[in-house]
Design a protein around this motif. Structure first.
Motif, PDB file in Angstrom:
ATOM      1  N   GLU A 279       0.829  -1.199   0.000  1.00 33.26           N
ATOM      2  CA  GLU A 279       0.000   0.000   0.000  1.00 33.26           C
ATOM      3  C   GLU A 279       0.868   1.255   0.000  1.00 33.26           C
ATOM      4  O   GLU A 279       0.558   2.243  -0.672  1.00 33.26           O
ATOM      5  CB  GLU A 279      -0.909   0.002   1.234  1.00 33.26           C
ATOM      6  N   LYS A 282       2.144   2.755  -3.323  1.00 35.72           N
ATOM      7  CA  LYS A 282       1.204   3.324  -4.289  1.00 35.72           C
ATOM      8  C   LYS A 282       1.386   4.820  -4.468  1.00 35.72           C
ATOM      9  O   LYS A 282       0.859   5.410  -5.408  1.00 35.72           O
ATOM     10  CB  LYS A 282      -0.233   3.053  -3.840  1.00 35.72           C
ATOM     11  N   THR A 294      -3.341   7.126   0.163  1.00 36.15           N
ATOM     12  CA  THR A 294      -4.270   6.200  -0.486  1.00 36.15           C
ATOM     13  C   THR A 294      -5.200   5.534   0.522  1.00 36.15           C
ATOM     14  O   THR A 294      -5.822   4.521   0.214  1.00 36.15           O
ATOM     15  CB  THR A 294      -3.491   5.116  -1.259  1.00 36.15           C
ATOM     16  N   ASP A 750      -8.047  -3.049  -8.574  1.00 37.00           N
ATOM     17  CA  ASP A 750      -8.692  -2.829  -7.284  1.00 37.00           C
ATOM     18  C   ASP A 750      -9.287  -1.428  -7.228  1.00 37.00           C
ATOM     19  O   ASP A 750      -8.652  -0.446  -7.637  1.00 37.00           O
ATOM     20  CB  ASP A 750      -7.689  -2.996  -6.140  1.00 37.00           C
ATOM     21  N   ASN A 782      -9.888   5.532  -5.022  1.00 38.83           N
ATOM     22  CA  ASN A 782      -8.549   5.010  -5.277  1.00 38.83           C
ATOM     23  C   ASN A 782      -8.657   3.848  -6.267  1.00 38.83           C
ATOM     24  O   ASN A 782      -9.428   2.911  -6.057  1.00 38.83           O
ATOM     25  CB  ASN A 782      -7.887   4.545  -3.981  1.00 38.83           C
ATOM     26  N   ALA A 784      -6.304   1.046  -8.507  1.00 40.39           N
ATOM     27  CA  ALA A 784      -4.982   0.427  -8.614  1.00 40.39           C
ATOM     28  C   ALA A 784      -5.047  -0.730  -9.600  1.00 40.39           C
ATOM     29  O   ALA A 784      -5.891  -1.613  -9.477  1.00 40.39           O
ATOM     30  CB  ALA A 784      -4.516  -0.077  -7.250  1.00 40.39           C
ATOM     31  N   TYR A 785      -4.155  -0.718 -10.577  1.00 40.98           N
ATOM     32  CA  TYR A 785      -4.107  -1.785 -11.575  1.00 40.98           C
ATOM     33  C   TYR A 785      -2.664  -2.222 -11.768  1.00 40.98           C
ATOM     34  O   TYR A 785      -1.741  -1.399 -11.792  1.00 40.98           O
ATOM     35  CB  TYR A 785      -4.679  -1.318 -12.916  1.00 40.98           C
ATOM     36  N   SER A 797       2.518  -1.165 -12.763  1.00 42.00           N
ATOM     37  CA  SER A 797       1.401  -0.870 -11.866  1.00 42.00           C
ATOM     38  C   SER A 797       1.015   0.594 -12.020  1.00 42.00           C
ATOM     39  O   SER A 797       1.866   1.464 -12.239  1.00 42.00           O
ATOM     40  CB  SER A 797       1.742  -1.187 -10.408  1.00 42.00           C
ATOM     41  N   ASP A 799      -1.546   3.595 -10.262  1.00 42.69           N
ATOM     42  CA  ASP A 799      -2.334   3.976  -9.086  1.00 42.69           C
ATOM     43  C   ASP A 799      -2.755   5.426  -9.195  1.00 42.69           C
ATOM     44  O   ASP A 799      -1.963   6.300  -9.597  1.00 42.69           O
ATOM     45  CB  ASP A 799      -1.518   3.789  -7.798  1.00 42.69           C
ATOM     46  N   THR A 800      -3.996   5.684  -8.835  1.00 43.31           N
ATOM     47  CA  THR A 800      -4.480   7.066  -8.825  1.00 43.31           C
ATOM     48  C   THR A 800      -5.470   7.241  -7.678  1.00 43.31           C
ATOM     49  O   THR A 800      -6.233   6.328  -7.348  1.00 43.31           O
ATOM     50  CB  THR A 800      -5.147   7.437 -10.163  1.00 43.31           C
ATOM     51  N   THR A 801      -5.418   8.406  -7.053  1.00 41.99           N
ATOM     52  CA  THR A 801      -6.282   8.720  -5.913  1.00 41.99           C
ATOM     53  C   THR A 801      -6.888  10.099  -6.098  1.00 41.99           C
ATOM     54  O   THR A 801      -6.170  11.071  -6.381  1.00 41.99           O
ATOM     55  CB  THR A 801      -5.487   8.686  -4.592  1.00 41.99           C
ATOM     56  N   TYR A 847       9.686   4.462 -10.652  1.00 43.67           N
ATOM     57  CA  TYR A 847       8.337   5.016 -10.603  1.00 43.67           C
ATOM     58  C   TYR A 847       8.349   6.509 -10.926  1.00 43.67           C
ATOM     59  O   TYR A 847       9.344   7.211 -10.730  1.00 43.67           O
ATOM     60  CB  TYR A 847       7.691   4.766  -9.232  1.00 43.67           C
TER      61      TYR A 847
END
Length: 895
Positions: A279, A282, A294, A750, A782, A784-785, A797, A799-801, A847
């Motif tokens: 977590e 992310k 997140t 997710d 949130n 997440a892929y 991966s 991720d966005t929030t 990243y």
């Protein structure tokens, strides 16, 4: 139209062919020796060359799982793997081939014999099988069932979720034993218990039937080996008329990792969320204040316009009402309240446990809205050193080195090193003030762990940490080397030194795994020297904490209790302007806690008495209750009391960079003339799990209310030129409602959605008002892929929030000139963060991310910024981001 119909029929035919082909494949799993990623590649390549349709090798499990059709046998595949240099259950590689492998691939050649062959021998043999369970009651039930079914001995491990059997194969079989274990309520790798038997287990024994075995919570899938049988083969009478039957048997277990990055514990009576490293990756997560970007439960305030500090809020109340611990020891409190979140680097964190509402009394009396505990990196089976490098596009850079290594089978150690620096002059709103401070931090820690619980029953953990943090803020052009009265730019300087040392030692009584004794000790020295324009603030804090806990049972493990004693010493020395303030807080305490576990419920009731030399004797009761309507529907109730002493200067430094004069309306108390803060917290939550799109989904709704019996109010409304502290006379409360929905629409994707409502009000001297800077409505999304891993373990991966924040009441500035007045309420806004990361393999990860991609920022973050030494200057009125979009890059390398 005909074209679409023909394409549809053709597609169905192709799917049918694939389905029939899949039905003719046999799945197999065998033990194969190997060491590393090179072994994995070599083994899988050899298996596929031998005719395997798929092949997956697990270095950790030492197993090869593969599929073959009728043209290829398992023996052919295993022979080819042995020819490549890897011993397995059926074939052994030649010494010459083995010696020709690279050095890193030289495994130990003490392979266990083929279980199928050993089963045919009429001799005793040890076997290990996956069996689900939770507690000591489960252990007794499983082992008794195994012995009743003919096992000579049986030992079940809760940690590994396995049972080791020793039996005479001529008298019984593993199938018979595992069937008996399932009959008493415990799923295993060959048999599943009935729902009726499972539901009748005691509440403490209700394990998660979706998540299986071991520390990584892998899922176990039953693998069926399919063989075509013709009519001439012996068949049961009811099927003898069929010309094509499938004979099915379970041949092995495929284990795949499936641990949630954030998981709500189903076992705990309280509302406890477990957050792991997955977590934290992310988002940027450079320190603890950024570890909840997140997470929907914790609200993170935006950096103060002058000091750059962030604060957490939970259940609608400030961070000071949440107990923030590290390794279950008091951490961010006292003089560390303002900047302590910056002192725990994100890459140092192994996991976080977040408890909403009343937590256990064994951890102290200060928790009112909940507890956030951080565990540092300290567990590794093999030496592992990691390097993290981070930089953003506005002059901030960080580096982390973490090294975790076993010394021998009992001792292990951890080295942690962190350094950061902010070097650029960032002023996105053109007000001549830095949007965040410049400066550096050096942070180093060493952890030493001893674990001999299985033999001697002893375990111990030692830690030491040193921090040096220097920050400069204020107007661009300010020179920290010159006194403030010798230059015109407004400046802020904050220098902090912090040293801490701690130890935790435990003993588990032999033959009584439910009975233990633990002792924790910690010493902390914290020093801060700072100035805000022409105002100075300095402080020193010495803290010693000790906690002794004894745990055992009454009769059986359905009745557990804890009892113990604690001691806390805080020595404070503070200077604000010309006022010197000193005090010593000495708090011995005793506590007890009882846990009752029933068929479907768990009750945890505790109380503690603390004898505070300045606040008097305080009684702290707490209660948590969990009821499982079904394993998927869980109700929780909680109630408890907490108290704390307010550090009014250290906790409100964000208002020092202003023209406000500080006034304390004393009320015959012994701490700044004020009484301690006392509050009751009540909560209820409902957790519901269900299947959506054929996948696990969960919905949690909770409501908490906090009622203050005594409170130190921070009044910003009496005058824009004044900051007033006084004790509550009347009511003060916070109502918090949250609903959160987690689901997975399809594999590797997710989704987390949340809505929060806060109603926080207090009776100030001039009447009841909403507490400022607290939005009533908040929304959270949130996403997440992650892509599937390739042969080298690499994947992408995404991720966005999105955080939506409703309007907030702002402090009253009506007496200021019109140009220096703030509106009564802020406008609502949304903040979008996103990150893309690429794992090239298990060792290298890169990243790229962006924060506040909507570029919404508060245009009036500093009131009267052109005249920082004037009457109307105020840098503490922050309710939104003060920086536009910011981008960052990072690299993680593991050695």
């Amino acid at each position: 139209m005909k074209l679409y119909i023909s394409r549809f029929i053709l597609g169905l035919m192709m799917l049918s062919v694939q389905f029939i082909s899949a039905q003719n494949l046999s799945k197999n799993q065998f033990q194969v020796k190997g060491n590393c990623e090179m072994c994995k590649s070599r083994i899988e390549t050899a298996a596929k060359k031998a005719g395997a349709k798929t092949a997956v090798y697990s270095v950790d499990l030492q197993t090869l799982t593969f599929e073959t059709d009728s043209k290829t046998s398992a023996d052919e595949v295993l022979k080819k793997v042995a020819d490549a240099g890897h011993d397995n259950e059926k074939f052994k590689s030649t010494d010459e081939t083995y010696k020709g492998l690279p050095g890193c691939c030289h495994y130990e050649r003490d392979l266990q014999p083929n279980p199928a062959q050993a089963h045919q021998q009429h001799a005793k043999k040890d076997n290990e099988f996956y069996v689900k369970g939770n507690c000591e009651s489960c252990k007794a039930r499983i082992e008794k069932a195994a012995k009743t079914a003919g096992a000579d001995s049986a030992e079940w491990s809760a940690e590994k979720q396995t049972v080791s059997l020793h039996f005479d194969a001529s008298k019984t079989s593993s199938d018979k034993i595992l069937k008996a274990i399932a009959d008493v309520g415990h799923d295993n790798e060959k048999y599943k218990t009935s729902d009726a038997v499972y539901k009748n287990l005691p509440g403490c024994c209700l394990y998660d039937r979706d998540i299986a075995f071991g520390e990584a919570n892998p899922k176990v899938h039953f693998v069926e080996e399919t063989k075509h049988a013709n009519h001439s083969e012996s068949q049961p009478e009811e099927t003898s008329g069929n010309h094509d039957q499938h004979e099915k048997k379970i041949d092995g277990v495929v284990v795949t990792g499936s641990k949630a990055a954030t998981a709500l514990s189903k076992k705990e009576a309280g509302l406890v969320f477990n957050i792991d490293k997955k977590e934290l990756l992310k988002a940027a997560c450079c320190n603890l204040s950024e570890s909840f970007e997140t997470n929907a439960t914790v609200d993170v305030s935006f950096s103060n316009a002058v000091t750059g500090t962030k604060q957490l809020k939970m259940l609608g109340l400030d961070q000071k009402y949440t107990s923030l611990t590290k390794e279950l020891l008091p951490e961010i409190r006292g003089l560390a309240s303002a900047y302590g979140l910056n002192f725990i680097p994100g890459r140092w964190i192994e996991s976080i446990q977040l408890t909403k509402g009343g937590s256990t009394v064994t951890n102290g009396y200060e928790s009112i809205t909940g507890q956030i505990n951080t565990e540092l990196l300290k567990n590794a089976k093999e030496p592992e050193t990691s390097l993290n490098i981070f930089a953003d596009f506005n002059g901030r850079a960080e580096a982390n080195i973490t090294s975790v290594s076993p010394i021998n089978d009992k001792w292990s150690q951890t080295f942690l090193l962190h350094g950061n620096g902010t070097f650029g002059d960032t002023d996105m709103n053109d007000d001549t003030f830095l949007d965040r401070p410049k400066g550096t931090q050096i942070n180093a820690a060493y952890l030493l762990n001893y674990n001999d619980l299985e033999k001697s029953g002893f375990g111990s953990h030692f830690g030491i940490n040193f921090i040096r943090d220097e920050r400069t803020a204020g107007q661009i052009g300010f020179d920290k080397n010159l006194a403030q009265d010798k230059q015109s730019p407004y400046g802020v300087g904050i220098d902090i030194s912090r040293f801490q040392m701690w130890n935790k030692t435990g003993y588990v009584f032999k033959g009584k795994p439910y009975q233990s004794l633990g002792w924790m000790n910690q010493y902390v020295y914290h020093q801060q020297d700072s100035f805000f324009g022409l105002r100075n603030y300095a402080g020193k804090q010495h803290t010693y904490y000790s906690n002794l806990i004894f745990e055992s049972i009454i009769g059986n493990t359905n009745h557990k209790y804890k009892a113990g004693a604690s001691f806390l010493y805080d020595g404070y020395e503070e200077t604000y302007l010309t006022d010197d303030m000193k005090r010593n807080e000495i708090v011995p305490g005793i506590f007890a806690e009882y846990t009752l576990t029933g068929l479907k419920y768990t009750l945890v009731a505790g109380a503690r008495a603390d004898f505070h030399n300045l606040a008097g004797t305080q009684f702290t009761p707490r209660l948590n209750f969990k009821y499982d309507f079904t394993p998927q529907t869980i109700l929780r109730l909680s109630a408890g009391r907490g108290f704390r002493t307010a550090n009014v200067f250290a906790e409100n430094q964000q208002y020092f960079a202003s023209n406000r004069n500080i006034q304390i309306l004393q009320n015959d108390g012994n701490i700044y003339g004020l009484k301690p803060e006392i509050a009751w917290n009540y909560g209820a939550s409902l957790q519901q799990e269900f299947k959506l799109f054929g996948r696990k989904s969960s919905l949690v709704a909770d409501f908490f209310r906090t009622d203050f019996q005594d409170q130190v109010l921070v009044d910003l409304d009496r005058s824009p030129q004044q900051l007033t502290f006084y004790n509550l006379e009347g009511k003060s409360f916070a109502n918090s409602f949250q609903t959160q929905w987690d689901f997975t629409p399809f594999k590797n994707f997710d989704v987390r959605l949340a809505y929060k409502y806060y109603d926080v009000q207090a009776d100030y001297l001039d009447g009841r008002r909403e507490v400022p800077f607290m939005a009533k409505h908040r929304g959270f999304v949130n996403l997440a892929y992650a892509t599937n891993k390739n042969d080298k373990g690499g994947f992408w991966s995404f991720d966005t929030t999105l955080n939506w924040v409703g309007k907030q009441r702002l402090p009253d500035t009506g007496s200021n000139p019109a140009e220096f007045q703030l509106p009564v309420y802020s406008e609502s806004y949304a903040v979008l963060n996103a990150q893309i990361s690429r794992n090239f393999n298990k060792k290298i990860r890169a990243y790229l991310g962006g924060e506040n991609l909507t570029s919404y920022y508060q245009k009036n973050a500093i009131v009267d910024f052109r005249n920082p030494f004037g009457n109307y200057f105020d840098g503490g009125m922050v309710y939104a981001p003060i920086m536009k979009a910011n981008f960052y890059v990072g690299l993680d390398v593991t050695f």
